[in-house]
Enzyme design. Structure first.
Site, short mmCIF file in Angstrom:
data_model
loop_
_atom_site.label_atom_id
_atom_site.label_comp_id
_atom_site.label_asym_id
_atom_site.label_seq_id
_atom_site.Cartn_x
_atom_site.Cartn_y
_atom_site.Cartn_z
N PRO A 6 0.74 -1.10 0.00
CG PRO A 6 -0.83 -1.60 1.62
CD PRO A 6 0.43 -1.97 1.14
N GLY A 9 4.83 -9.65 4.27
CA GLY A 9 5.39 -8.31 4.44
C GLY A 9 5.50 -7.62 2.95
CD GLU A 10 4.01 -2.14 2.04
OE1 GLU A 10 4.89 -1.40 1.24
OE2 GLU A 10 3.11 -1.62 2.54
N GLY A 11 7.34 -5.91 0.14
CA GLY A 11 8.74 -6.18 -0.42
C GLY A 11 9.06 -7.54 -0.63
#
Length: 710
Positions: free
Chosen positions: A539, A590-592
């Protein structure tokens, strides 16, 4: 062009140097452009000159307007002086203007005064102005009086206009060299970063304040007791443990650069990974002298031609199947951002993990201290993100961003903190480019980041908070609907509080986005300026992409979205930004992490696109593997007989072997000629049988009445 101190640009170049194309690319993303044509119509019988003019007209977009000034040289200064601050003018070129100026029809005239009037109009111009002019001072002195008059007048014009312009570029053989960076603007209200009270003056376009930062970063790391560099999966620890609550007197930490793999020394000239992979662009001279990020910044665009060329080229490659499917978009994206129809897999990759919490209802349901633990884990080279980074040979840099105040109660950041965060993110991208990084992965791990992103999407895309805010998962793996409702209420109250506030990019970052979204926006802008593609994942990245549209619309064209992750906010932002997710992995690491998990697949597509030869049927050379010396037997589809092979191949429809003189034909054989490779000779040579076959009549046997001889 919207950067303070840089509204006028002079582009010089020789014949066919690419100066006009470069000038057109500078203003390509302006909403409207007024093209000021100075060249006279010329001789109607001069078809070559008419062809040149037609080529110039064909390159102009339909939204541009054209204004002719060939009838009166003095009109050019009037057009420039009358242009407003919201207009963009492209003057092409001053060589044609000087030709008209020296025309006997306009004599007697004070040429010197006319040139001075043009320079004064350029100096006082409120519009964004780009002027193109031939550079003839490097050639020999003409042998004719008219030729000498032209070169002298054009040289005087170039000198006067160059002195009046804020920046001057010289295009030689398609390559741009900056002769005059923009003047240094001063912004006393902007807080300086630690150790950056005075930003050094830039020596040239390729140098910036970021070049001096690694030394200071290393010093800060030494004081903190942390290593100065880290390998894949490691990152330099920040000089500060983390910013406290957002405040006007809070300063961002030093930009710390982890060790990044250098570009391979054996890379051929012109290949990605060379020193000019992320060469400075026209906006970079402003960075070292005090960058001002404003709406409408004109940053570079990917190549419009190499992307489609690379995709078309895939159809010619020696691929056994139908092709790369949706991964063709990866090839087109890499080709456009690398500027070549044969893109290569990305080399050094850097992951920027933004850590900054959001206070108040935005972080409802989050475990206290969990985001800080994730950041420490990443610095230590542990956890899913760090392990995936190490697997991909990528460096991982943990970036501490300011903590954001509760958005339902007041602004998340002050305006000064937003300015500093944007420049901080830009410098992160700059240092990555200086280190030879060819791809950035943008990630975040703060508490409440998804809520802040949902608030940004609601403000920029008109979305309803419940529709773009994903459900909250507890540590026990259960949905926490109560926390989700608190987050939705926080976004609702923040939107109600700001219902009469401006919806400009910086206002949205200050009121709703907060520190991590502001830094991410700066990263996207800086990466665009240095021509570095960015993988978005989560996001925060897409929210930054939404905000960056108002600051520089070119930024989204340098972004690639590998997966939407099943997040409704990411889906909506992807639709608005025109970013089609490539995959549907639905990883929740998780992001990434999803971007890094997909990176080997993306690299594989580029490896095939760059390494496979053209199909032989389209002119490619035959592979030597198919020319084997004397094989022991035919291949699976071979139809040629081979004496060493005892039987036909598995797919052979006909018997290819030659039997030794059978005593008679087989039971069902009616065409024995199939066993003979020579069609012109006798079909089958059968030895004299001892007696007639079952249905054979001897040559001397009479035919019975009513019976037909065969």
């Amino acid at each position: 062009m919207s950067v303070d101190g840089w509204n006028t640009l002079l582009v010089l170049g020789g014949i066919r140097s690419g100066k006009s194309e470069f000038a057109e690319s500078v203003v390509a993303d302006a909403p409207t452009v007024r093209y000021v044509a100075t060249a006279p119509a010329g001789d109607p019988e001069d078809t070559e000159w008419a062809t040149r003019l037609a080529a110039h007209r064909a390159r102009r977009p339909g939204s541009w307007t054209t204004e002719e000034t060939a009838a009166d040289p003095g009109r050019l200064a009037e057009v420039i002086a009358a242009a407003g601050p919201n207009e963009t003018l492209l003057v092409d070129d001053l060589g044609g203007w000087v030709t008209v100026l020296l025309d006997p029809a306009h004599q007697p005239a004070d040429d010197t005064a006319t040139i001075a009037e043009l320079a004064a109009a350029v100096r006082a111009s409120a519009a964004r102005l780009v002027l193109v002019s031939p550079e003839v001072g490097l050639s020999l002195v003409p042998t004719t009086p008219l030729g000498r008059a032209f070169t002298d007048a054009l040289g005087a014009t170039n000198r006067a206009v160059a002195d009046a312009c804020h920046a001057v570029a010289l295009v030689v053989a398609g390559q741009t060299a900056w002769l005059k960076p923009a003047a240094t603007p001063t912004h006393p209200a902007t807080p300086a970063l630690p150790g950056h009270a005075d930003v050094p003056t830039q020596a040239g376009p390729g140098q910036g304040a970021a070049q001096a930062a690694p030394g200071r970063a290393a010093q800060a790391l030494d004081q903190a007791g942390a290593p100065a560099q880290g390998g894949p999966g490691q990152a330099g620890a920040p000089a500060q443990a983390g910013p406290g609550p957002a405040g006007a007197d809070e300063a961002l930490p030093e930009v710390l650069t982890p060790g990044a793999p250098a570009a391979p020394a054996s890379a051929p000239a012109g290949a990605p990974g060379r020193a000019d992979w992320a060469a400075p662009t026209m906006a970079l001279p402003m960075i070292a002298t005090g960058l001002v990020i404003q709406p409408g910044m004109e940053l570079p665009m990917p190549d419009d031609y190499t992307g489609p060329q690379a995709v078309d080229r895939l159809a010619t490659l020696d691929i056994p199947g139908a092709g790369l499917g949706v991964l063709e978009r990866v090839v087109g994206f890499a080709a456009a951002t690398q500027g070549t129809a044969t893109p290569t897999p990305w080399g050094p990759v850097r992951v920027l993990l933004l850590h900054g919490d959001h206070e108040g209802g935005a972080s409802a349901g989050a475990t206290p201290g969990e985001s800080a633990r994730r950041a420490r884990q990443a610095r230590a080279g542990k956890g899913a993100l760090a392990r995936l980074a190490a697997e991909n040979g990528a460096s991982l840099q943990v970036v501490e961003t300011p903590t954001s105040a509760p958005i339902e109660e007041g602004p998340a950041l002050t305006g000064e903190r937003v300015e500093a965060a944007l420049r901080y993110g830009w410098r992160l991208a700059e240092q990555a480019a200086d280190a030879g990084v060819q791809l950035l992965v943008l990630a975040a791990c703060g508490a409440g980041t998804e809520t802040a992103a949902a608030a940004v999407l609601a403000a920029t895309a008109g979305a309803e908070p419940p529709a773009v805010l994903g459900r909250v998962m507890s540590e026990q793996g259960e949905y926490d609907d109560a926390a989700w409702m608190v987050r939705c209420a926080a976004v609702r109250d923040a939107l109600h509080r700001t219902r009469r506030s401006p919806r400009e990019a910086k206002d949205i970052l200050a009121e709703l986005g907060g520190g991590d979204v502001a830094v991410a926006t700066g990263v996207l802008l800086g990466a665009t300026a240095r021509r570095i593609p960015v993988l978005l994942d989560g996001p925060v990245g897409v929210a930054a992409g939404m905000v960056s549209r108002d600051l520089a619309g070119q930024a989204r064209h340098w972004c690639l979205l590998p997966d939407h992750g099943g997040r409704p906010g990411v889906r909506l932002a992807a639709d608005v930004l025109g970013l089609t997710p490539l995959l549907d992995l639905r990883l929740d690491l998780g992001e990434g992490a999803t971007a890094l998990a997909a990176l080997p697949l993306l690299r594989s597509a580029l490896t095939l696109a760059a390494g496979l030869p053209v199909h032989p049927s389209l002119g490619g050379g035959d592979d030597e593997d198919f020319a084997e010396p004397e094989p022991a037997g035919p291949g699976p589809t071979s139809t040629e007989p081979e004496p060493e092979f005892a039987g036909p191949g598995p797919t052979s429809p006909e018997p290819e072997f030659a039997e030794p003189e059978p005593a008679g034909p087989g039971p069902t054989s009616t065409e024995p000629e199939l066993t003979e490779p020579e069609p012109a000779g006798p079909e089958f040579a059968e030895p004299e049988p001892a007696g007639p076959g079952p249905a054979t009549i001897g040559p001397d046997e009479p035919v019975a009445p009513g019976r037909r001889a065969d």
